[in-house]
Design a protein around this motif. Sequence first.
Motif, PDB file in Angstrom:
ATOM      1  N   SER A 160       0.817  -1.227   0.000  1.00  9.00           N
ATOM      2  CA  SER A 160       0.000   0.000   0.000  1.00  9.00           C
ATOM      3  C   SER A 160       0.845   1.268   0.000  1.00  9.00           C
ATOM      4  O   SER A 160       0.380   2.312  -0.438  1.00  9.00           O
ATOM      5  N   ALA A 163       1.188   3.349  -3.162  1.00 11.26           N
ATOM      6  CA  ALA A 163       0.205   4.352  -3.580  1.00 11.26           C
ATOM      7  C   ALA A 163       0.847   5.728  -3.709  1.00 11.26           C
ATOM      8  O   ALA A 163       0.432   6.546  -4.530  1.00 11.26           O
ATOM      9  N   GLY A 171      -3.838   0.525  -1.455  1.00 12.20           N
ATOM     10  CA  GLY A 171      -3.276   1.739  -0.882  1.00 12.20           C
ATOM     11  C   GLY A 171      -3.854   2.999  -1.526  1.00 12.20           C
ATOM     12  O   GLY A 171      -3.863   4.063  -0.913  1.00 12.20           O
ATOM     13  N   PHE A 174      -6.186   5.029   0.547  1.00 16.01           N
ATOM     14  CA  PHE A 174      -5.669   5.886   1.613  1.00 16.01           C
ATOM     15  C   PHE A 174      -5.466   7.301   1.078  1.00 16.01           C
ATOM     16  O   PHE A 174      -5.788   8.287   1.723  1.00 16.01           O
TER      17      PHE A 174
END
Lengths: 221, 223, 370
Positions: A160, A163, A171, A174
Amino acid sequence: MNDTEPLVRWDWIGRHIPDITERLLDHVIMALVPVLLGLLIALPLGLASARWRGLYQPTVGVMNIVYSLPSLAVFIVLIPVTGLAERTTVIIPLTFYTLAVLVPAVVDGLESVPDHVRQSAVAMGFGPTRRLLRVDMPIAVPVVLAGLRVATVSSISLVSVGALIGRGGLGYYFIDGWQRQFYTPIIVGIVLVMVLAVLADGVLILAQRLLTPWARARRTS
Amino acid sequence: MNWLIEFFGTAANWSGPSGIPARLLEHVEFSAVALLLSMIIAIPLGLFIGHTGRGGVVVVVAANAARALPTLGLVVLIVLLVGVGSTWPVLAPLIALAVPPILVNTYEGIRGVERDLRDAAYGMGLRGGQVLLKVLVPVALPLILLGLRIAAIQVVATATVAAYVGLGGLGRYIIDGLATKDFPSTLGGAVLVVALALLVQLGFAVLQRAVVSPGVSRRVKSR
Amino acid sequence: MITFEGVTKRYGDGTVAVDNLSLQVPTGAVTVFVGPSGCGKTTSLRMINRMIDPSEGRILLDDRDVRAIDPPTLRRGIGYVIQQSGLFPHRKIVDNVATVPYLLGWDKKKARARAMELLERVGLDPALAGRYPFQLSGGQQQRVGVARALAADPPVLLMDEPFSAVDPVVRASLQEELLRLQAELQKTIVFVTHDIDEAIKLGDTVAVLRVGGHLAQIADPATLLAEPADDFVAGFLGKDRGIRRLSFIPASKLRLSTGREVPGWSVALDEDDRPIGWRASGDGDGPLRPFGVFDPAQDSLRAALDAALLAPSGCAIAVDPGGRFAGVVTRETLDEALGRASGEALDPARSAAHARPAAGGDPDAGQAAG
Ligand SMILES: Nc1ncnc2c1ncn2[C@@H]1O[C@H](COP(=O)(O)OP(=O)(O)O)[C@@H](O)[C@H]1O
Ligand SMILES: [Mg+2]
C-alpha cells in the motif's frame, strides 16, 4: 475533522465493488509475486550459505541492511530504472524484503537439523545432495514456513505504500480518502489489507500442517 | 546521477528551514521522540509480562496484527481522526507501529531466559526486582536491542511516509518532489532516508557491542 | 539441624509430589535424598529454602519455622547448587562467585578477595576468575557453582543433582573434592541425586524416596546395604550389596601376621621396606608376581579382600600410612572376618564410625544403579 461524516458509508462501498475488486486483485499480485520470487531465490541462496559457512555472515549481513531500508525510499530510487506507477517498481523491493526474511530462515531451518539425524542419514548411504533434499529440507520446513508467514504478511501490508508513487493496490484508497477527507475508503483499505494478511497467514498455517504431519502427531499425543 | 548532483549541488538546499540539515534534524527528532515514547510504553510492559508470565497471548496477537497493519492507511486515518495542525497526532501512528516489536522482543527475551538461571538467581537470595534487573535483563539484552532496532527502522520509514500528511523531515523532499514533478528533490530525499536508515543500523550495531556482556554475546578477545 | 514435620506438597494440578515426609537432617553432616526421577526430591529440597512452600506440615531450621523467615534473607544464608550450575552468563567467574557477598553488602574488594580464595578452595586455577561461564568446561562450571554457594560461608548447603550432567570421570573427581571440602568445612549438606552409588559414596545419611513422595527408608549407607527395609529399596540398591557393604567395615580389626612368609610364597620388599611383589618360596631371583596392599588404619574390609584377591598367594599385604610393609593377612583370617560380617547384624555404633570407602578406590564409581 468532520464531525458529521460517518466512519463507514455503506452505499459508497456498494457503488464501488468493481473498482475495489480490481484494486484488490492488483494488490494481491504485487504482494504475492515478490513472495514467490523471494522463495525461489532464497532456497538456493540459503542452501548455499548453509553448505559454505563462509557465505553465511556476509549474506545475512546484507539481508539485514536491505531489511532496514524504508520502502518508500527504495521505490523512489527504482523509479528511474523501472518507471513511475509500475508494478515492477513495487515488486522488486518487496522481493528483496522477502529475501531478507527468508534467507536467514532457510539457514536457521537447516541448522535445526540435529547432528545425529544428519549423521545417521550419512551412515545409511545418503549422498550430500540427496541428504539435503530428503532429510534436511523436510526438517527445515517449519522454520522456513514461519519465515514465509512473516514475509507474506509484511509484503501484503507494504504494497500500500506504493500508492505514494501511483501504484499501491488497495493503498490507493488511503490517498483517495485523505484527499477528500473521507473515512470510508481508508477503512475499507485497512480492513481489506488485514483480511488478506490473515487469510494468507491461515493458508500458510494449513500448509505447515499438511507438510509436517509428524509435528501434528507429536502435538496431539 | 545528474539528478543527484543537481539536488545536492544546489546551495539553497543546504540552508534555511527546508534545507537538508534542518530536515535531517527534524526527521531525527521525530523519530527519536517517537522511539523514546514507544520504549517508555513497551519496555516496562514487556518486562512485566515476561517476568510474571501474564498476558503473553495479548503480546503475540498485538505483534501479528501490527505487522499486517498498512502504515500509510494508519497514518492517514489517525491524522484525519485527530486533526492536522500540530505534529503530535502524527507521532501516534509512529508509536503504534514501534510499540509491538519492542514489546514482543522484550517479552520473548525475558521469557526465554533459561529456567535454571532464574531458579539459581532466586536460590541465591535475589529479590524479584533484582532477578529481573540484574539477571534477566542483561541476559535478554540482545533480543531487547533487536526489538529496538526493528522499531527504530520502522519509525524512520513511517516518518518518511508521514510527510504525506504534513510531517516535516526528509520525507518532505520525496512527497513535495512527487507533487511538483521535481524528481531531483525526490531522489535526493530518498537517498538521504536510505543513508539515515543505514546510520541507525550502524548505531545499533555499535550499541550492541557496547552494552551486551561478552559473556552473553560470546565475543571475547583472548582465547 | 533441619527438621521435616509431616510435610506434604500438592501442586495445583493435584500431583502429590511429597507425601507426609518427616525426617531430620543432622547438623554438620551430608544427608542424601535419593530415588527415581519424579519422586519428589527436588520439591523436598526446595521447600527448605522456600523456593516452594509446603501444602501441609512445616520445616524447621534450627528450631525456627522457615516460613517465619523472609525468603531472600533465608536463601542468602543457605548455599544452593543446581545441575547445570546456573551461573550468570553475563558475569565473570569471580563476580559470579561473589554474588551473595555483594547482595549482603560486602565491599567489592573484600567480596572479590573472598571469591578468589574460594576458587582456589574448590580446585580451580585463579586465572579462570576473569573468564565468562561459557569459556569453562562443564566440570569447571560445576566447581564454580559450589564456590558460589559457599561464598558467604552459609552453614547449610542444598545441592540438587549437582554432578549429574558431567561425565563419570569428572563426576568422580567432583565427588572426591566435595568430600575433601566437607571434611574441612563440616557444613550441613542436603544432597539430591538419582544415583544410588553417589548417595552411598557421599552420604552420612541416605533417605530413599519412592514415587509419590513417600520416604521408603532413611539410614546410614552401611545399614541401608545390610538391611534394606523392603523390596523397593533392595531393588533400588542393585546388585553386589554384600560386597559393597564391606566398604563400611573397617579393616583395623584384622589380625596381622608380621612375617613375610606364607605357605608357598613370600613378600618381596625394596630397600625402603615397600612391597614390590610376591615371589614363590625358595626362588630367590624368580619373577615378581602381582600383589595388593591395604592400610589397616584407613581402609575397609573390602580393600583388604581386594588386595588378597589380586595376589597369587591369596593373602593381603598390610602397609602403614607411609606405604611400608606392616604385615600379611592370611586367607583364614579374612574368612573369619567375612563370616563375622555376614553373621552379625550390623552394630550401628561401629558403622557410624566407619572408614569411608578409600578415596578413588571405589570400583563401583560411576556404575548405574541396577
Ligand atoms: N510446578 C509443578 N507443577 C506440577 N507438578 C509438578 C511441578 N513440579 C514438579 N511436579 C511433579 O511433582 C513430582 C515430583 O517432582 P520433583 O520434585 O521435581 O521430582 P524429582 O526431583 O525427584 O525428579 C513429579 O511428578 C513432577 O512431575
Ligand atoms: Mg529433580
